[in-house]
Design a protein around this motif. Structure first.
Motif: not given
Length: 398
Positions: A363-368
């Motif tokens: 998984p690749c997350f671009a999260c707050n």
């Protein structure tokens, strides 16, 4: 809001050059500003109107011709009193770019007047090698303010997430400071609150079973952090998360930083400010080399979380990087890619490379950053992270 007030606001936005047009439109009333609006006009003109009298920046391209500190400090004071906190951060950032304030940021008196801001802190860290000796302590205190703000935001939730994921219910009568169950000790002793001393005086302390703590230390978190120039904000959040995790006796933590070289910063993870100053923001990127270095720390793959924190703009061997990540995944390591964030939380990364990493079921997350505790808890529990990614995407669209 009446039409006249709207015209005054547009006059503030467009600057003093628009006064004549607004005079014609409103019989001279459009430019009659209140005292507060006049202060706003002067403060904004200092950076957005280079021809304005009293402006202190010039075109931002000339060095060594800035204003005296008192003038800038007064300007900062005006800005902070006239605008709300979010606008202050925007104006400060624009002032740095437009008025050549970067070299002046390192004046101790000035730093004390600046509103703490993550993007500003990342800029200072990029310029830290240029900081004069007289300003180093002020810079450190400024960075410390940022760390404290983020720590307040994340620490309690990260600790709760890890504790919830790692079962430490068993207790022992054997005292051990490292194994003290603070939550239960406080809860069971609330009845012993002393009003005069304004504190709880415990009658009994509760300790986790040392064997439980020892077993849970099998969990190993490795943070592999890209320190290239685009990673400023991500580095700050990652460093604070690293230090919070390193302070917990239930897990073992390794912190690695890389650009084209790799440096182990684990020994600095006792203090987030020290850790931040250990990063050298800027330079190229060799992600493959850093992953190869981190492989040596994997002893029990099924009890290892590997966080690759990067924009995925690989300057090294892309095929080798994908192969290494796939091998870690296949060995049982929980591999998560945290993508770079900038400009207050906007993702910044190589989309094509992210898709190839995701094709490996990583998984690749671009999260707050505020979602990190949830991510940690699910990762420790071995839960499906793809579904979490969809939840984050829904939140991001709102």
């Amino acid at each position: 809001m009446d039409n006249l007030e709207r015209m005054r606001r547009w006059r503030l936005i467009l600057g003093s050059e628009s006064s004549e047009q607004f005079n014609r439109m409103s019989d001279g009333k459009g430019t009659v500003l209140s005292k507060e609006q006049e202060l706003m006009d002067q403060a904004l003109a200092s950076i957005y109107n280079n021809s304005a009298s009293g402006g202190f920046g010039g075109n931002g391209k000339e060095g060594g011709k800035g204003p005296s500190n008192p003038q800038i400090t007064k300007w900062l004071g005006d800005v902070r009193s006239l605008f709300d906190k979010d606008l202050v951060k925007i104006v400060q950032a624009d002032a740095m770019e437009r008025c050549g304030l970067k070299q002046l940021l390192f004046e101790p008196e000035l730093l004390e007047s600046i509103e703490p801001d993550v993007s500003l802190a990342s800029t200072i860290l990029m310029l830290k090698d240029q900081i004069p000796k007289r300003s180093k302590e002020s810079v450190r205190l400024f960075i410390q303010k940022i760390v404290e703000e983020i720590n307040k935001l994340l620490e309690a939730d990260i600790r709760r997430a890890v504790t919830a994921a790692i079962n430490k219910k068993n207790h022992s009568p054997i005292p051990s400071a490292a194994a003290l169950d603070y939550k239960m000790t406080i809860r069971r002793n609330l009845k012993n609150y002393n009003r005069e001393l304004q504190t709880i005086i415990p009658e009994h302390f509760y300790f986790f079973d040392r064997t439980t703590v020892s077993a849970s230390r099998q969990w190993h978190v490795i943070l592999d952090i890209d320190q290239s120039g685009s990673m400023g904000e991500s580095v700050i959040y990652s460093s604070i998360m690293s230090c919070i995790l390193a302070s917990m006796s239930s897990i073992q933590t390794h912190v690695v930083a890389f650009d084209t070289n790799v440096v182990d910063l684990t020994e600095k993870s006792d203090d987030p400010v020290d850790l931040l100053f250990g990063f050298q923001l800027g330079g190229g990127t060799d992600i493959d080399k850093s992953v190869a270095y981190c492989e040596r720390f994997v002893e029990n793959p099924k009890k290892t979380l590997f966080f690759l924190i990067t924009d995925l703009y690989e300057g090294g061997n892309r095929a080798s990087l994908l192969r290494r990540l796939g091998e870690l995944k296949d060995a049982g390591v929980t591999v998560v890619c945290l993508l770079a964030i900038a400009d207050g939380g906007k993702p910044y990364y190589d989309v094509q490379m992210a898709e190839r990493v995701a094709s490996l079921k990583i998984p690749c997350f671009a999260c707050n950053p505020q979602m990190l505790p949830v991510l940690l808890e699910r990762a420790f529990k071995g839960q499906d992270l793809d579904s979490l990614k969809k939840e984050f995407e829904k939140i991001g669209k709102k």
